[in-house]
Write a protein that holds these residues in place. Structure first.
Motif, mmCIF file in Angstrom:
data_model
loop_
_atom_site.group_PDB
_atom_site.id
_atom_site.type_symbol
_atom_site.label_atom_id
_atom_site.label_comp_id
_atom_site.label_asym_id
_atom_site.label_seq_id
_atom_site.Cartn_x
_atom_site.Cartn_y
_atom_site.Cartn_z
ATOM 1 N N ALA A 1 0.856 -1.187 0.000
ATOM 2 C CA ALA A 1 0.000 0.000 0.000
ATOM 3 C C ALA A 1 0.893 1.238 0.000
ATOM 4 C CB ALA A 1 -0.937 -0.023 1.205
ATOM 5 N N GLU A 2 0.304 2.376 0.335
ATOM 6 C CA GLU A 2 1.049 3.634 0.344
ATOM 7 C C GLU A 2 0.677 4.465 1.562
ATOM 8 O OE1 GLU A 2 1.740 4.764 -4.330
ATOM 9 O OE2 GLU A 2 -0.252 5.110 -3.474
ATOM 10 N N LEU A 3 1.687 5.105 2.145
ATOM 11 C CA LEU A 3 1.478 6.110 3.173
ATOM 12 C C LEU A 3 1.572 7.471 2.519
ATOM 13 C CD1 LEU A 3 2.817 6.224 6.745
ATOM 14 C CD2 LEU A 3 3.299 8.161 5.260
ATOM 15 N N ILE A 4 0.605 8.342 2.819
ATOM 16 C CA ILE A 4 0.554 9.666 2.190
ATOM 17 C C ILE A 4 1.089 10.685 3.185
ATOM 18 C CG2 ILE A 4 -0.897 11.365 1.032
ATOM 19 C CD1 ILE A 4 -2.925 9.053 0.587
ATOM 20 N N THR A 5 2.173 11.356 2.839
ATOM 21 C CA THR A 5 2.821 12.277 3.767
ATOM 22 C C THR A 5 2.091 13.613 3.807
ATOM 23 O OG1 THR A 5 4.315 13.295 2.157
ATOM 24 C CG2 THR A 5 5.011 11.196 3.132
#
Length: 547
Positions: free
Chosen positions: A123-127
């Protein structure tokens, strides 16, 4: 009466003593239990402190979601990577912090309840700055008193691993290109050898004023460009062994000027300033052309709205302040543009393999790393000065070539004042029929007696059966039945007087002189070549033999 009272008193006293003893026992038990509880509390606090320390120090991201999917807490690694403090994260909609796939997995685990199985997802972490960081997340359900109380997630930043995987894919692509290039190089170089040879022969017969002269010249130039493309493809795939020679950078730049103008387009002005009385440098001319081409392409991309690209050469003297080069005379090549420029962060990584500022699919990050490698391989030095918005200047310093080895590079010429001629018996072993016919015809035309063989076995039979002496064996390295190296090993005992000149269209054969079992590098011709080159090498070998 007194006795009865005494008995009663004794009984009362005993009861009191028993009561006091029981109280003491209870007190002692209570005291021990209290100590045990306090020790347990201290142990629990110590364990919690250790857990908190691990929670904060672990290099992975640790996130805890409540039973509604909101973020209850996040460790220091998560804070640092996301840019959000945990107090802010608790009030933040988690959909702003994680990609849809991540949130879908958390909600699915909560919906499955206490029986939910652990899940691992990409998945992705959104900063905070809206950058998307790839993560690999391991999610587990949290249960308390038989009820689902939330989801725990341990996630790892995959940026470095993804970058390494990208590098591996690029390396595999280069390896595939290398195998393809090596596979076609031999046949392609044979074809170019034939084109160059017959173009020169046609030019010699029709003369300068013939209306056919221009088409013949164009055919030869096309063959030269094809040869250059093959060498560049091999160099890109690291299969072309560099062949250093003394060259004039002015000639190299001048030969590339028309090509560079077409490459840059009408929006970019090319300015060429060539130094006078320029010294020679020892380098592979094809690789020097690659340097100029790569820098020109980068400059073009840095000037999307047009601009000026300047290429300059000059003689310079470097002192001891340049710690990574030998002080002395150098030839300076400058490539300057007035494009968008680069900041310090980009400049620090500029020559690293696979580093690129271009979008995915638009750049490999190999161009400038190849430039750096070629310059250093040539004993040179490269610097870059640039500022964002102010263009970039690359300065490349090549050591001055030793005067005794200097031989100015010139553009290949079709016209010869006279044919290179010679004499003697030459055994020609070449499996490519077109190359064999060309060389056989040209060698006979120039005064040699030629014995032709289509492979190593046939050449060995000629060595055994031919009644006269054989002055020189001209043999391809790679042939069916018996290769050139094995042919020489078999023929030398029965023809000890015979000299040998190897030729090859396989790029890796350029280094066979390093192999004790291979042909000496001094007696190796790499295809493509012209008949004049072959005759000159034969004459040189035979003249040294005679002396």
């Amino acid at each position: 009466m007194i006795e009865a009272f005494s008995s009663f008193a004794l009984i009362a006293a005993a009861s009191a003593l028993l009561a006091l003893g029981g109280a003491a026992v209870l007190y002692r038990r209570s005291h021990i239990q209290g100590q045990t509880i306090r020790r347990q509390i201290r142990r629990d606090r110590a364990l919690k402190a250790q857990f908190d320390d691990v929670f904060e120090r672990v290099s992975d991201i640790v996130v805890v979601h409540d039973r509604h999917g909101r973020v209850s807490t996040m460790n220091r690694t998560g804070e640092k990577l996301s840019g959000y403090p945990r107090e802010e994260v608790r009030a933040l909609d988690p959909a702003w912090l994680f990609s849809d796939r991540y949130m879908h997995t958390v909600q699915q685990i909560l919906a499955d309840g206490a029986e939910a199985l652990p899940r691992t997802i990409r998945a992705e972490l959104i900063t905070r700055r809206s950058a998307r960081v790839p993560i690999e997340a391991h999610a587990n359900v949290l249960v308390g008193d038989g009820q689902v109380v939330g989801v725990s997630v341990i996630a790892r930043n995959m940026t470095d691993r993804d970058h390494m995987e990208t590098q591996l894919r690029q390396t595999q692509k280069m390896e595939a290109v290398g195998r393809l290039a090596t596979g076609i190089a031999h046949d392609f170089n044979n074809l170019i050898t034939v084109l160059l040879g017959y173009s020169d022969e046609l030019a010699e017969h029709i003369g300068r004023d013939s209306p056919l002269r221009k088409p013949v010249d164009e055919v030869r130039r096309a063959a030269e460009r094809a040869s250059g493309l093959t060498q560049q493809l091999l160099a890109f795939s690291r299969r072309q062994v560099p062949v250093a020679q003394a060259i004039d950078l002015n000639v190299t730049v001048a030969n590339m000027e028309d090509l560079l103008r077409r490459l840059l387009g009408a929006e970019i002005t090319l300015q060429v300033r060539l130094g006078r009385d320029l010294g020679l440098v020892s380098a592979d001319p094809v690789q020097v052309g690659q340097i100029i081409m790569n820098l020109a392409v980068n400059a073009r991309d840095a000037m999307p709205n047009g601009g000026t690209l300047a290429i300059e050469t000059s003689n310079v003297e470097l002192g001891a302040e340049h710690l990574d080069v030998i002080p002395g005379e150098h030839i300076l090549l400058v490539v300057r543009d007035n494009g968008v420029g680069m900041g310090p962060d980009v400049q620090r990584q500029l020559f690293e393999p696979f580093f690129t500022t271009k979008e995915a699919g638009e750049g490999t990050g190999l161009g400038l790393s190849m430039v750096y490698a070629i310059v250093r391989q040539s004993g040179g030095h490269i610097t870059v000065t640039s500022e964002a918005g102010s263009g970039s200047t690359f300065r490349i310093y090549f050591p001055l070539a030793h005067p005794q080895t200097a031989a100015t590079e010139t553009a290949p010429a079709i016209d010869n004042p006279g044919l290179e001629r010679g004499s003697g018996v030459v055994l020609l072993a070449e499996d490519d029929g077109a190359v064999r016919r060309l060389l056989g015809t040209e060698l006979r035309r120039r005064g040699f007696t030629v014995l032709e063989a289509g492979h190593g076995g046939e050449a060995f039979e000629i060595c055994q059966q031919y009644g006269g002496s054989i002055d020189l064996l001209l043999t391809d390295v790679v042939m069916p039945n018996m290769n050139g190296v094995d042919l020489v090993a078999a023929a030398t005992p029965i023809r000890p007087e015979m000299s040998v000149l190897f030729m090859s269209g396989h790029p890796e054969r350029a280094g066979v002189g390093l192999d004790p079992q291979g042909p000496p590098a001094a007696h190796l011709l790499m295809k493509p070549f012209t008949p004049d080159t072959v005759v000159a090498r034969i004459n040189d070998i035979l003249s040294h033999k005679a002396s």
